[in-house]
Design a protein around this motif. Structure first.
Motif, PDB file in Angstrom:
ATOM      1  N   SER A 183     -12.014  23.171  17.291  1.00  0.00           N
ATOM      2  CA  SER A 183     -11.956  24.413  16.814  1.00  0.00           C
ATOM      3  C   SER A 183     -10.763  24.583  15.857  1.00  0.00           C
ATOM      4  O   SER A 183     -10.579  25.620  15.011  1.00  0.00           O
ATOM      5  N   VAL A 184      -9.918  23.714  15.532  1.00  0.00           N
ATOM      6  CA  VAL A 184      -8.602  23.627  14.592  1.00  0.00           C
ATOM      7  C   VAL A 184      -9.521  24.002  13.382  1.00  0.00           C
ATOM      8  O   VAL A 184      -8.974  24.541  12.307  1.00  0.00           O
ATOM      9  N   ALA A 185     -10.508  23.031  13.029  1.00  0.00           N
ATOM     10  CA  ALA A 185     -11.266  22.952  11.636  1.00  0.00           C
ATOM     11  C   ALA A 185     -11.720  24.461  11.195  1.00  0.00           C
ATOM     12  O   ALA A 185     -11.423  24.704  10.057  1.00  0.00           O
ATOM     13  N   TRP A 186     -12.083  25.358  12.145  1.00  0.00           N
ATOM     14  CA  TRP A 186     -12.463  26.791  11.443  1.00  0.00           C
ATOM     15  C   TRP A 186     -11.475  27.845  11.913  1.00  0.00           C
ATOM     16  O   TRP A 186     -11.262  28.780  11.207  1.00  0.00           O
ATOM     17  N   GLU A 187     -10.795  27.663  13.036  1.00  0.00           N
ATOM     18  CA  GLU A 187      -9.701  28.626  13.477  1.00  0.00           C
ATOM     19  C   GLU A 187      -8.396  28.444  12.658  1.00  0.00           C
ATOM     20  O   GLU A 187      -7.831  29.633  12.398  1.00  0.00           O
ATOM     21  N   CYS A 188      -7.989  27.548  12.168  1.00  0.00           N
ATOM     22  CA  CYS A 188      -6.801  27.482  11.441  1.00  0.00           C
ATOM     23  C   CYS A 188      -6.887  27.340  10.036  1.00  0.00           C
ATOM     24  O   CYS A 188      -6.133  26.536   9.237  1.00  0.00           O
ATOM     25  N   ARG A 189      -8.234  27.255   9.347  1.00  0.00           N
ATOM     26  CA  ARG A 189      -8.582  26.926   8.118  1.00  0.00           C
ATOM     27  C   ARG A 189      -7.600  27.405   6.673  1.00  0.00           C
ATOM     28  O   ARG A 189      -7.100  26.780   6.161  1.00  0.00           O
ATOM     29  N   GLY A 190      -7.258  28.861   7.315  1.00  0.00           N
ATOM     30  CA  GLY A 190      -6.469  29.530   6.367  1.00  0.00           C
ATOM     31  C   GLY A 190      -5.029  28.857   6.236  1.00  0.00           C
ATOM     32  O   GLY A 190      -4.579  29.019   5.207  1.00  0.00           O
ATOM     33  N   LYS A 191      -4.498  28.622   7.527  1.00  0.00           N
ATOM     34  CA  LYS A 191      -3.209  28.092   7.525  1.00  0.00           C
ATOM     35  C   LYS A 191      -3.228  26.733   6.885  1.00  0.00           C
ATOM     36  O   LYS A 191      -2.091  26.445   6.202  1.00  0.00           O
ATOM     37  N   TYR A 192      -3.946  26.003   7.176  1.00  0.00           N
ATOM     38  CA  TYR A 192      -4.271  24.551   6.613  1.00  0.00           C
ATOM     39  C   TYR A 192      -4.123  24.756   5.024  1.00  0.00           C
ATOM     40  O   TYR A 192      -3.429  23.889   4.361  1.00  0.00           O
ATOM     41  N   LYS A 193      -5.304  25.582   4.539  1.00  0.00           N
ATOM     42  CA  LYS A 193      -5.136  25.636   3.213  1.00  0.00           C
ATOM     43  C   LYS A 193      -3.746  26.187   2.572  1.00  0.00           C
ATOM     44  O   LYS A 193      -3.251  25.746   1.604  1.00  0.00           O
ATOM     45  N   ALA A 194      -3.061  26.975   3.247  1.00  0.00           N
ATOM     46  CA  ALA A 194      -1.691  27.417   2.873  1.00  0.00           C
ATOM     47  C   ALA A 194      -0.723  26.219   2.689  1.00  0.00           C
ATOM     48  O   ALA A 194      -0.068  26.151   1.846  1.00  0.00           O
ATOM     49  N   VAL A 195      -0.786  25.354   3.843  1.00  0.00           N
ATOM     50  CA  VAL A 195       0.014  23.982   3.738  1.00  0.00           C
ATOM     51  C   VAL A 195      -0.351  23.407   2.576  1.00  0.00           C
ATOM     52  O   VAL A 195       0.566  23.177   2.029  1.00  0.00           O
ATOM     53  N   GLN A 196      -1.454  23.056   2.278  1.00  0.00           N
ATOM     54  CA  GLN A 196      -1.986  22.307   1.035  1.00  0.00           C
ATOM     55  C   GLN A 196      -1.420  22.836  -0.059  1.00  0.00           C
ATOM     56  O   GLN A 196      -0.996  22.186  -0.868  1.00  0.00           O
ATOM     57  N   ASP A 197      -1.703  24.187  -0.210  1.00  0.00           N
ATOM     58  CA  ASP A 197      -1.254  24.980  -1.432  1.00  0.00           C
ATOM     59  C   ASP A 197       0.327  24.738  -1.709  1.00  0.00           C
ATOM     60  O   ASP A 197       0.790  24.480  -2.949  1.00  0.00           O
ATOM     61  N   CYS A 198       1.103  24.996  -0.710  1.00  0.00           N
ATOM     62  CA  CYS A 198       2.508  24.951  -0.840  1.00  0.00           C
ATOM     63  C   CYS A 198       3.044  23.615  -1.054  1.00  0.00           C
ATOM     64  O   CYS A 198       3.708  23.386  -2.176  1.00  0.00           O
ATOM     65  N   MET A 199       2.317  22.443  -0.433  1.00  0.00           N
ATOM     66  CA  MET A 199       2.874  21.102  -0.931  1.00  0.00           C
ATOM     67  C   MET A 199       2.203  20.769  -2.173  1.00  0.00           C
ATOM     68  O   MET A 199       3.053  20.314  -2.863  1.00  0.00           O
ATOM     69  N   LEU A 200       1.167  21.091  -2.553  1.00  0.00           N
ATOM     70  CA  LEU A 200       0.540  20.785  -3.972  1.00  0.00           C
ATOM     71  C   LEU A 200       1.625  21.427  -5.041  1.00  0.00           C
ATOM     72  O   LEU A 200       1.812  20.841  -5.959  1.00  0.00           O
ATOM     73  N   GLN A 201       1.786  22.653  -4.758  1.00  0.00           N
ATOM     74  CA  GLN A 201       2.903  23.372  -5.588  1.00  0.00           C
ATOM     75  C   GLN A 201       4.132  22.902  -6.016  1.00  0.00           C
ATOM     76  O   GLN A 201       4.647  22.514  -6.963  1.00  0.00           O
ATOM     77  N   LEU A 202       4.614  22.320  -4.633  1.00  0.00           N
ATOM     78  CA  LEU A 202       5.877  21.773  -4.850  1.00  0.00           C
ATOM     79  C   LEU A 202       5.901  20.155  -5.483  1.00  0.00           C
ATOM     80  O   LEU A 202       6.813  19.834  -6.326  1.00  0.00           O
ATOM     81  N   CYS A 203       5.007  19.547  -5.228  1.00  0.00           N
ATOM     82  CA  CYS A 203       4.693  18.096  -5.511  1.00  0.00           C
ATOM     83  C   CYS A 203       4.534  18.078  -7.097  1.00  0.00           C
ATOM     84  O   CYS A 203       4.946  17.480  -7.810  1.00  0.00           O
ATOM     85  N   VAL A 204       3.827  19.201  -7.298  1.00  0.00           N
ATOM     86  CA  VAL A 204       3.417  19.091  -9.052  1.00  0.00           C
ATOM     87  C   VAL A 204       4.599  19.558  -9.729  1.00  0.00           C
ATOM     88  O   VAL A 204       4.781  19.263 -11.035  1.00  0.00           O
ATOM     89  N   SER A 205       5.398  20.634  -9.260  1.00  0.00           N
ATOM     90  CA  SER A 205       6.769  21.114  -9.882  1.00  0.00           C
ATOM     91  C   SER A 205       7.684  19.971  -9.897  1.00  0.00           C
ATOM     92  O   SER A 205       8.548  20.063 -10.624  1.00  0.00           O
ATOM     93  N   MET A 206       7.730  19.149  -8.996  1.00  0.00           N
ATOM     94  CA  MET A 206       8.724  18.126  -9.011  1.00  0.00           C
ATOM     95  C   MET A 206       8.319  16.918 -10.071  1.00  0.00           C
ATOM     96  O   MET A 206       9.327  16.154 -10.178  1.00  0.00           O
TER      97      MET A 206
END
Length: 65
Positions: free
Chosen positions: A41-64
């Motif tokens: 159920s992680v796949a659908w229950e936590c999808r938004g939070k996982y997306k937020a983690v990916q966005d944060c990581m991508l934003q920081l990695c690109v800016s560095m």
């Protein structure tokens, strides 16, 4: 043009990821709390939070880079 060796590239990637994880720690913790005790159920229950983690990581990695 200077290219990085494979070892330098891996070291840089590792350090960048460590930094991004530190900066995104509150978001990662939210995802971890959502995922705790779940299996499939992680796949659908936590999808938004996982997306937020990916966005944060991508934003920081690109800016560095």
């Amino acid at each position: 043009m200077n290219a990085l060796s494979r070892r330098e590239e891996e070291t840089l990637l590792k350090k960048t990821k460590e930094h991004a994880l530190k900066e995104c720690d509150p978001i990662v913790k939210e995802f971890a709390e959502c995922a705790e005790g779940r299996t499939f159920s992680v796949a659908w229950e936590c999808r938004g939070k996982y997306k937020a983690v990916q966005d944060c990581m991508l934003q920081l990695c690109v800016s560095m880079c």
